[in-house]
Design an enzyme around this catalytic site. Structure first.
Site, PDB file in Angstrom:
ATOM      1  CB  ALA A 109     -35.228  25.071  -6.403  1.00 51.69           C
ATOM      2  N   GLY A 111     -35.216  20.110  -6.472  1.00 47.89           N
ATOM      3  CA  GLY A 111     -34.167  19.113  -6.568  1.00 47.89           C
ATOM      4  C   GLY A 111     -34.548  17.777  -7.153  1.00 47.89           C
ATOM      5  N   GLY A 112     -35.794  17.619  -7.619  1.00 52.89           N
ATOM      6  CA  GLY A 112     -36.206  16.336  -8.178  1.00 52.89           C
ATOM      7  C   GLY A 112     -35.353  15.903  -9.353  1.00 52.89           C
ATOM      8  NE  ARG A 136     -37.865  28.018  -6.647  1.00 50.11           N
ATOM      9  CZ  ARG A 136     -38.580  26.920  -6.863  1.00 50.11           C
ATOM     10  NH1 ARG A 136     -39.575  26.622  -6.034  1.00 50.11           N
ATOM     11  NH2 ARG A 136     -38.332  26.131  -7.886  1.00 50.11           N
ATOM     12  CG  ASP A 175     -38.414  21.386 -15.177  1.00 52.93           C
ATOM     13  OD1 ASP A 175     -39.131  20.957 -16.097  1.00 52.93           O
ATOM     14  OD2 ASP A 175     -38.827  21.531 -14.007  1.00 52.93           O
ATOM     15  CB  CYS A 228     -44.978  21.290 -15.242  1.00 55.91           C
ATOM     16  SG  CYS A 228     -44.854  22.842 -14.340  1.00 55.91           S
TER      17      CYS A 228
END
Length: 452
Positions: A109, A111-112, A136, A175, A228
């Site tokens: 989530a 969704g990128g 999400r 991720d 990130c």
């Protein structure tokens, strides 16, 4: 305005940068760049703007427009995605053959990256996009529908359940939920959520997710790990932990020097870190690892009560009439709703649906009443929809926005009697039904624009 960066964060980050620390601070206080990734299944001519170097469909925008009031955004013509995170395309295309692959996105989530992987996998591949948080996961499912490729399966499971699909996937992407240091500039709220203990706490959780990911990956497959955040605790130290505990090797990804991505190393594995003063994007870290070893105990599904029912020949013919290239599709009924799937991954999707908590798969076609399909909103977003199946109401932008707000629409000549496909600038948005002098706006409440 100076960004109120935590003192402990500055103290831990400064040693990573040396003389470039002042440049980093200046970049953190500059405007955050805006970027989008176009959907090649829906457009051949993405809007202008400098390309994102590491992604074929990424573009930088000169300024941030009002995406909410752009019908093309709602049509799934593009995804608003941070440029640095698009780097995973380069990792996957450099180290694997994604077309036709089985891909697992474990922390998917909103969704990128999931829609990016779906673009890479194509009609013969399958992307399982999992999100453990229910609300999400529902947002992820909405974005999967709008992207409209038809090869995404959205699940809502703990990662341990995905680990039960042992050695089933060709590519697994993690991720990982992280301390979010790379998002401080874009999302200042992340600063308030950060604490000096956050990296250690996040690293422990990330290692559990990586352990589950490793179980699901086949020998020879590719693991993509990304965060990130900037710190080594969640980044290089976790990569080193993987190399120490599992039989893996560097995937051999090369990166052009002109991209200005910092390259580091952890136990022989190349790592890539994005700094905002070096690249046009936010903070990001990624590594690509190859799983070594021989096949052990690959997943073999146990017989379960089937969820999928075969439609009758007449039903299948009716459904095929809504698809531009039905020869590539299989149709199925789950309960009273009909779905379309690409033929190549259909068997795999059936297996997954009977093993996982699935929120979305393939293309939801709709329901049949007396041999007539009442189309689901998802079908309007499908890139291979037969645009001649029903009349098309092509609306100008302002009228399209009224439709997207679920407002009452005037019964103009744009609408034919009966079901209509609503579009704007050639992009499909959903359905509306004309009954004499009244237009029933069938746009889903869950997707509607909430402000005037």
């Amino acid at each position: 305005m100076t960004l109120p960066l935590p003192e402990a964060f500055l103290d831990s980050t400064a040693p990573l940068l040396g003389d470039a620390f002042a440049d980093f601070i200046a970049a953190m206080n500059a405007a955050s760049p805006v970027s989008v990734r176009w959907n090649p299944y829906k457009t051949d001519a993405p809007a202008g703007g400098p390309p994102v170097p590491w992604n074929r469909y990424g573009r930088y925008l000169a300024e941030r427009p009002s995406f909410t009031t752009d019908p093309l955004f709602h049509a799934g013509a593009y995804y608003v995605q941070e440029a640095s995170s698009m780097f995973v395309e380069h990792l996957v295309r450099s180290a694997a053959e994604p077309e036709g692959a089985r891909i697992l996105d474990l922390c998917a989530a909103p969704g990128g990256k999931a829609t990016l992987y779906a673009t890479l996998a194509g009609a013969e591949g399958i992307v399982v996009a999992n999100e453990v948080v229910r609300n999400r996961a529902l947002t992820l499912a909405d974005n999967a529908r709008k992207w409209g490729i038809g090869n995404l399966v959205v699940t809502n499971d703990e990662t341990a359940r995905l680990a039960g699909l042992t050695e089933w996937f060709d590519i697994v992407a993690v991720d990982a939920p992280c301390s979010g240091e790379g998002m401080f500039r874009k999302n200042p709220e992340a600063i308030a959520e950060w604490s000096p203990s956050a990296p250690e706490m996040c690293a422990a959780r990330q290692r559990q997710i990586l352990a589950d990911a490793w179980e699901a990956l086949r020998p020879g497959g590719l693991l993509v790990y990304s965060t990130c955040t900037f710190n080594r605790t969640e980044n290089e130290e976790n990569v080193a932990w993987l190399a120490e505990h599992y039989d893996c090797s560097d995937a051999g990804v090369e990166v052009p020097a002109e991209w200005n991505i910092e390259q580091t190393e952890a136990s022989g594995i190349r790592c890539f870190r994005f700094w905002p003063h070096r690249t046009t994007g936010e903070g990001f870290f990624a590594a690509a690892l190859r799983k070594e070893g021989q096949k052990g105990r690959p997943f073999r599904p146990k017989a379960r009560k089937p969820l999928f029912a075969e439609p009758s020949r007449r039903e299948a013919e009716t459904l095929a009439g809504w698809i531009a290239q039905p020869e590539y599709m299989r149709f199925a009924r789950i309960g009273d709703t009909y779905y379309g799937y690409y033929a190549a991954p259909y068997g795999n999707i059936r297996t997954l649906a009977e093993h996982l908590h699935t929120l979305h798969s393939g293309v939801c076609m709709g329901q049949l009443f007396n041999g007539t399909l009442k189309p689901d909103p998802s079908l309007a977003f499908f890139h291979d929809l037969d645009r001649t199946a029903v009349a098309e109401a092509a609306l100008p932008t302002e009228e399209a926005l009224r439709y997207l707000r679920r407002e009452e629409l005037p019964a103009t000549d744009s609408f034919a009697e009966g079901m209509n496909l609503v579009s704007c600038e050639g992009y499909a948005l959903g359905w509306a039904k004309r009954i004499s002098h009244r237009i029933n706006n069938l746009y889903p409440k869950s997707l509607a624009i909430l402000y005037k």
